[in-house]
Design an enzyme around this catalytic site. Sequence first.
Site, PDB file in Angstrom:
ATOM      1  N   ASP A  83     -20.628  -0.589  -8.044  1.00  0.00           N
ATOM      2  CA  ASP A  83     -20.771  -2.088  -8.217  1.00  0.00           C
ATOM      3  C   ASP A  83     -20.054  -2.681  -9.590  1.00  0.00           C
ATOM      4  O   ASP A  83     -20.335  -3.599 -10.130  1.00  0.00           O
ATOM      5  CB  ASP A  83     -21.968  -2.531  -8.312  1.00  0.00           C
ATOM      6  CG  ASP A  83     -22.914  -2.099  -9.706  1.00  0.00           C
ATOM      7  OD1 ASP A  83     -22.437  -1.297 -10.151  1.00  0.00           O
ATOM      8  OD2 ASP A  83     -23.919  -2.826  -9.902  1.00  0.00           O
ATOM      9  N   ASP A 127     -18.853   2.209 -13.979  1.00  0.00           N
ATOM     10  CA  ASP A 127     -18.448   2.512 -12.202  1.00  0.00           C
ATOM     11  C   ASP A 127     -16.884   2.839 -12.047  1.00  0.00           C
ATOM     12  O   ASP A 127     -16.786   3.777 -11.281  1.00  0.00           O
ATOM     13  CB  ASP A 127     -18.978   1.113 -11.399  1.00  0.00           C
ATOM     14  CG  ASP A 127     -20.264   0.842 -11.394  1.00  0.00           C
ATOM     15  OD1 ASP A 127     -20.963   1.223 -10.484  1.00  0.00           O
ATOM     16  OD2 ASP A 127     -20.606   0.160 -12.163  1.00  0.00           O
ATOM     17  N   ASP A 144     -23.007  -5.990 -10.389  1.00  0.00           N
ATOM     18  CA  ASP A 144     -22.690  -5.717 -11.774  1.00  0.00           C
ATOM     19  C   ASP A 144     -21.350  -6.244 -12.010  1.00  0.00           C
ATOM     20  O   ASP A 144     -20.648  -5.856 -12.762  1.00  0.00           O
ATOM     21  CB  ASP A 144     -22.798  -4.573 -12.371  1.00  0.00           C
ATOM     22  CG  ASP A 144     -23.326  -4.633 -13.942  1.00  0.00           C
ATOM     23  OD1 ASP A 144     -23.103  -5.608 -14.396  1.00  0.00           O
ATOM     24  OD2 ASP A 144     -23.634  -3.489 -14.761  1.00  0.00           O
ATOM     25  N   TRP A 171     -22.338 -10.166 -17.758  1.00  0.00           N
ATOM     26  CA  TRP A 171     -21.789  -8.695 -17.553  1.00  0.00           C
ATOM     27  C   TRP A 171     -21.092  -8.683 -16.334  1.00  0.00           C
ATOM     28  O   TRP A 171     -20.175  -7.794 -16.308  1.00  0.00           O
ATOM     29  CB  TRP A 171     -23.145  -8.015 -17.057  1.00  0.00           C
ATOM     30  CG  TRP A 171     -24.110  -7.764 -18.282  1.00  0.00           C
ATOM     31  CD1 TRP A 171     -24.092  -8.008 -19.407  1.00  0.00           C
ATOM     32  CD2 TRP A 171     -25.422  -7.123 -18.050  1.00  0.00           C
ATOM     33  NE1 TRP A 171     -25.253  -7.687 -20.149  1.00  0.00           N
ATOM     34  CE2 TRP A 171     -26.137  -7.078 -19.239  1.00  0.00           C
ATOM     35  CE3 TRP A 171     -26.179  -6.224 -16.937  1.00  0.00           C
ATOM     36  CZ2 TRP A 171     -27.123  -6.185 -19.587  1.00  0.00           C
ATOM     37  CZ3 TRP A 171     -27.322  -5.912 -17.266  1.00  0.00           C
ATOM     38  CH2 TRP A 171     -27.872  -5.707 -18.650  1.00  0.00           C
ATOM     39  N   THR A 199     -23.478   4.363  -7.538  1.00  0.00           N
ATOM     40  CA  THR A 199     -23.526   3.947  -8.912  1.00  0.00           C
ATOM     41  C   THR A 199     -24.030   2.613  -9.269  1.00  0.00           C
ATOM     42  O   THR A 199     -23.676   2.077 -10.202  1.00  0.00           O
ATOM     43  CB  THR A 199     -22.229   4.239  -9.800  1.00  0.00           C
ATOM     44  OG1 THR A 199     -21.052   3.526  -9.037  1.00  0.00           O
ATOM     45  CG2 THR A 199     -21.826   5.604  -9.696  1.00  0.00           C
ATOM     46  N   ASN A 216     -30.007  -1.375 -11.383  1.00  0.00           N
ATOM     47  CA  ASN A 216     -29.577  -1.221 -10.057  1.00  0.00           C
ATOM     48  C   ASN A 216     -30.675  -1.232  -8.894  1.00  0.00           C
ATOM     49  O   ASN A 216     -30.326  -1.837  -7.759  1.00  0.00           O
ATOM     50  CB  ASN A 216     -29.074   0.305  -9.796  1.00  0.00           C
ATOM     51  CG  ASN A 216     -27.655   0.304 -10.486  1.00  0.00           C
ATOM     52  OD1 ASN A 216     -26.973  -0.512 -10.951  1.00  0.00           O
ATOM     53  ND2 ASN A 216     -27.288   1.507 -10.832  1.00  0.00           N
ATOM     54  N   TRP A 274     -23.880   5.872 -17.746  1.00  0.00           N
ATOM     55  CA  TRP A 274     -24.798   5.893 -16.640  1.00  0.00           C
ATOM     56  C   TRP A 274     -24.133   6.749 -15.326  1.00  0.00           C
ATOM     57  O   TRP A 274     -24.643   7.620 -14.650  1.00  0.00           O
ATOM     58  CB  TRP A 274     -25.459   4.613 -16.335  1.00  0.00           C
ATOM     59  CG  TRP A 274     -26.179   4.250 -17.354  1.00  0.00           C
ATOM     60  CD1 TRP A 274     -27.481   4.292 -17.779  1.00  0.00           C
ATOM     61  CD2 TRP A 274     -25.691   2.894 -18.199  1.00  0.00           C
ATOM     62  NE1 TRP A 274     -27.877   3.202 -18.573  1.00  0.00           N
ATOM     63  CE2 TRP A 274     -27.011   2.526 -18.921  1.00  0.00           C
ATOM     64  CE3 TRP A 274     -24.675   2.072 -18.183  1.00  0.00           C
ATOM     65  CZ2 TRP A 274     -26.749   1.306 -19.456  1.00  0.00           C
ATOM     66  CZ3 TRP A 274     -24.500   1.091 -18.990  1.00  0.00           C
ATOM     67  CH2 TRP A 274     -25.623   0.776 -19.608  1.00  0.00           C
ATOM     68  N   ASP A 275     -23.222   5.853 -14.783  1.00  0.00           N
ATOM     69  CA  ASP A 275     -22.506   6.172 -13.715  1.00  0.00           C
ATOM     70  C   ASP A 275     -21.620   7.292 -13.619  1.00  0.00           C
ATOM     71  O   ASP A 275     -21.401   8.096 -12.726  1.00  0.00           O
ATOM     72  CB  ASP A 275     -21.761   5.055 -13.105  1.00  0.00           C
ATOM     73  CG  ASP A 275     -22.595   3.866 -12.845  1.00  0.00           C
ATOM     74  OD1 ASP A 275     -23.759   3.774 -12.804  1.00  0.00           O
ATOM     75  OD2 ASP A 275     -22.141   2.723 -12.718  1.00  0.00           O
TER      76      ASP A 275
HETATM   77  O1  AGV Z   1     -28.623   0.268 -15.466  1.00  0.00           O
HETATM   78  C1  AGV Z   1     -27.481   0.934 -15.572  1.00  0.00           C
HETATM   79  C2  AGV Z   1     -26.366   0.417 -14.587  1.00  0.00           C
HETATM   80  C3  AGV Z   1     -25.230   1.351 -14.112  1.00  0.00           C
HETATM   81  O2  AGV Z   1     -24.963   1.560 -12.752  1.00  0.00           O
HETATM   82  N1  AGV Z   1     -25.782  -0.905 -14.624  1.00  0.00           N
HETATM   83  C4  AGV Z   1     -24.776  -0.721 -15.524  1.00  0.00           C
HETATM   84  C5  AGV Z   1     -23.934   0.782 -14.993  1.00  0.00           C
HETATM   85  O3  AGV Z   1     -22.985   0.470 -14.193  1.00  0.00           O
HETATM   86  C6  AGV Z   1     -26.456  -1.888 -14.986  1.00  0.00           C
HETATM   87  C7  AGV Z   1     -26.589  -2.318 -16.525  1.00  0.00           C
HETATM   88  C8  AGV Z   1     -27.599  -2.159 -17.687  1.00  0.00           C
HETATM   89  N2  AGV Z   1     -27.376  -2.509 -18.683  1.00  0.00           N
HETATM   90  C9  AGV Z   1     -26.091  -2.986 -18.913  1.00  0.00           C
HETATM   91  C10 AGV Z   1     -25.437  -3.145 -17.559  1.00  0.00           C
HETATM   92  C11 AGV Z   1     -25.216  -3.790 -19.895  1.00  0.00           C
HETATM   93  N3  AGV Z   1     -25.496  -3.774 -21.075  1.00  0.00           N
HETATM   94  N4  AGV Z   1     -24.029  -4.102 -19.360  1.00  0.00           N
HETATM   95  C12 AGV Z   1     -23.736  -4.131 -18.204  1.00  0.00           C
HETATM   96  N5  AGV Z   1     -24.328  -3.515 -16.943  1.00  0.00           N
HETATM   97 CA    CA Z   2     -22.961   0.444 -11.829  1.00  0.00          CA
END
Ligand code: AGV
Ligand code: CA
Length: 331
Positions: free
Chosen positions: A11, A16, A41, A84, A138, A188, A262-263
Amino acid sequence: MSPKPVIIDHDGGHDDLVALALLLGNPESVKVIGCIVTDADCIVDHAFSVSGKLMAMMHATEATGLFPVAKTSFKGVNPFPSEWRWSAKNMDDLPCVNIPEHVTIWNSVRDQNDALVGEEVMAQLVMSSPEKVIICVTGPLSCVAWCIEKYGEEFCKNVEECVIMGGAVDVKGNVFIDGRTDGSAEWNIFWDPAAADTVLMCPHLKKIIFSLDSTNSVPVTSEVVQKFGAQNKYLLSQFVASTWASCTHVELLNPGNGYYAWDVLTAAYVIDRGLAEVEAVPLEVVVEANAPNEGQIRRAADGAALRNTYLAKNTNAEFFYRLALDSARRS
Ligand code: AGV
Ligand code: CA
């Protein structure tokens, strides 16, 4: 052993696209056969473009194959914070993915990819593959859920396993919306809880879950990112490092809620099983709309054998960072 066929279903966040770069940087172990992109995202056109440019870069320099890059049609129940969602735009403008000869390759296949529908592409790639496919998810689980609902066992029987980033089981989550959520969900899953429920409840699909429990071990730190300076002659390394460099301030802004790989960890596990251990754990999703813990993933009372779900634990962080560095010395 010949490389394993892998579909990445992402995403468009920073990590990712680093996850895609990592898979592309390991052609001896994995063969990327498709890249599915969801408007979660990211703003999906930007993430579609970066994905295609990375594919073209690796095709031009390392002779990795071209594959479908396809946008899904899904809209989230709970959208990501809009600020984001611009990160793919910045990545799309990085010089390392805008080498003219590489962009020409992407431009020559861009329109045909633009016409694809991601969820159909995932289903067809899986069901027509001569070998079972690994799906690395992811982002939200909307696309995999759609395939399960539409094609059932015909789809599931050709999936080796689904390696998924999502949820927070025995640690706090990362969805903090004042007066709305209690911080137990992870983004997610929160984006489309019903889809996560469909996937987690499907007994025919083996799932390996990289929840925050395992990804908390791999923050994106300046110390790690600056190590890429020693290998800056590689385009793939420039991409990974520039992308991660724009994440290192997040922890400083929000102590305890920074940016993690994470991903990237999730994708790295597809390449090397030595990165974490897994344990069979029955899990369920809170799907109740507007509940404070909507989208939470928690241990279920029973059904371990039926649910076919494994939770990653004991991440080997040192090994992970080394793999990320080594994989980026390409192109
Ligand atoms: O919750 C982690 C997920 C992962 O797949 N996403 C980001 C990663 O691609 C969401 C996310 C959580 N915190 C974030 C996220 C942040 N501070 N900025 C952007 N996305
Ligand atoms: Ca992601």
